[in-house]
Structure formats: structure tokens, C-alpha cells
Design an enzyme around this catalytic site. Structure first.
Site, PDB file in Angstrom:
ATOM      1  N   ASP A 142      40.406  36.512  46.810  1.00 57.11           N
ATOM      2  CA  ASP A 142      40.532  37.450  45.691  1.00 57.11           C
ATOM      3  C   ASP A 142      41.834  37.175  44.956  1.00 57.11           C
ATOM      4  O   ASP A 142      42.823  36.755  45.562  1.00 57.11           O
ATOM      5  CB  ASP A 142      40.531  38.899  46.184  1.00 57.11           C
ATOM      6  N   ASP A 176      32.891  39.165  42.202  1.00 61.48           N
ATOM      7  CA  ASP A 176      32.838  40.635  42.216  1.00 61.48           C
ATOM      8  C   ASP A 176      32.620  41.180  40.809  1.00 61.48           C
ATOM      9  O   ASP A 176      31.880  42.150  40.608  1.00 61.48           O
ATOM     10  CB  ASP A 176      34.146  41.210  42.771  1.00 61.48           C
TER      11      ASP A 176
END
Length: 198
Positions: A142, A176
């Protein structure tokens, strides 16, 4: 189907290129401030929302296998929707969800076998002789962080009043974003993509 495949391939390319770049150029936890409200911040997690974990290695394996079954179902949904000539928004939404799920699955399944470290004091090396994990035990990369506001909440707010708070404090990735966008399209255009039969 060509448009759907284009969306999937495009999202996967952007997602994986950005993850591999961050993984091989950033120290774990390193942050670059682009704007006050947008930063590139490298972290990793076992793949659950908000970095949640459960069940140790068994939980991680279960989560990865569950995702593989889920992506199969999403792929079938996309295929049948195209065959039925469903609304374009539905096709785009499913394609985004499929691509996002696939992007994070690639991390979970393969990253443990191709990188030598999940972070730490060294920058990771791609295709290392000493990978940090095994097949199905990779960590999801991430990096997108949007701390739009930070400060103490007003004291009159129950339970959280007077405590420090950051909006938006989640750190996520392109995959995401694709999933969230796809779900958002389904919610906003619900009546168009799921018309009631008369």
C-alpha cells in the site's frame, strides 16, 4: 468483452508497476509528501481491509484461498453480464472490481516468493534468491495516503472528544481504488445497472 479486458489489463499494469516501484525504491515506512493532503507512504499488510489480521498463517492462507474463489465468481459474473449485453456501467464496475481483486491477489500469492524482504532496514530486491515468504503468504503493498485533515476532535463528541484524529487515515493502493470505484458505480447507478423487470 474487449473493453472489459482493456480496463482489467490497464488497472493491473498501473497497480503492479506502482507496487513494484515502491517496493524496490522505498524503505518500509518511508514517506514522500506530494501535497499536504496527499502523500506516498510505503506500508504492507496481510491483505485484509484496514490492515486487520486474524488466525496467523492459517488465517492468511484461508483469506488468499477465499479470494481466489471470489475472483472466480466475479469473473463468471463479468462473463455472463457481457453475454447478456448488460448496461455498460455494470460491465465497467465489474471489470474494476475484478481487476482490483486480482491486483491484491497477485501480491498475496506471489510477492512472498519474489521479494527478499517485506520491508525493514533494506529496500527489497525483485526476484531474490532469498525470498521473505512462500507461495500464498505474500503481503499486499500500500502507498496512497490522503491525510486531508488532522487535529483534535471537539470535546463534545461522545467517546472520541478531545482526542487526535486524522481524516482520511487509511493507506491503500491502486487495486483498492479500483474496487471502491466499481462498488461506488454499482451503488450510485443501482437503478440503471439492476433495472426492475416489469
Amino acid at each position: 468483452m474487449k473493453k472489459a479486458l482493456f480496463i482489467i489489463v490497464l488497472v493491473l499494469l498501473i497497480d503492479q508497476i506502482s507496487k513494484i516501484y515502491i517496493k524496490t525504491n522505498f524503505f518500509y515506512g518511508e514517506e514522500v509528501v506530494v501535497f499536504d493532503w496527499f502523500r506516498i507512504h510505503f506500508i504492507e499488510n496481510n491483505g485484509m481491509a484496514w490492515g486487520a489480521e486474524f488466525g496467523g498463517k492459517a488465517g492468511k492462507l484461508f483469506l488468499t484461498i477465499f479470494r481466489l474463489f471470489a475472483i472466480t465468481g466475479i469473473g463468471y459474473w463479468l462473463y455472463t453480464s457481457v453475454k447478456k449485453k448488460a448496461h455498460t456501467i455494470l460491465i465497467v464496475a465489474i471489470s474494476l472490481i475484478f481487476a482490483g481483486a486480482m491486483g491484491n491477489i497477485i501480491d498475496s500469492v506471489f510477492y512472498g516468493t519474489i521479494f527478499n524482504t517485506p520491508g525493514g532496514l533494506n529496500i527489497a530486491t525483485l526476484f531474490s534468491d532469498k525470498p521473505y515468504g512462500k507461495l500464498f503468504f505474500g503481503k499486499v503493498v500500500d502507498m496512497l495516503y490522503f491525510p486531508m485533515w488532522s487535529g483534535n476532535l471537539p470535546s463534545w463528541i461522545p467517546f472520541y472528544g478531545g482526542k487526535p484524529f486524522t481524516f482520511f487515515n487509511a493507506i491503500f493502493n491502486v487495486a483498492d481504488t479500483a474496487i471502491s470505484t466499481g462498488v461506488g458505480l454499482l451503488i450510485v447507478f443501482n437503478k440503471k445497472v439492476f433495472p426492475k423487470e416489469v
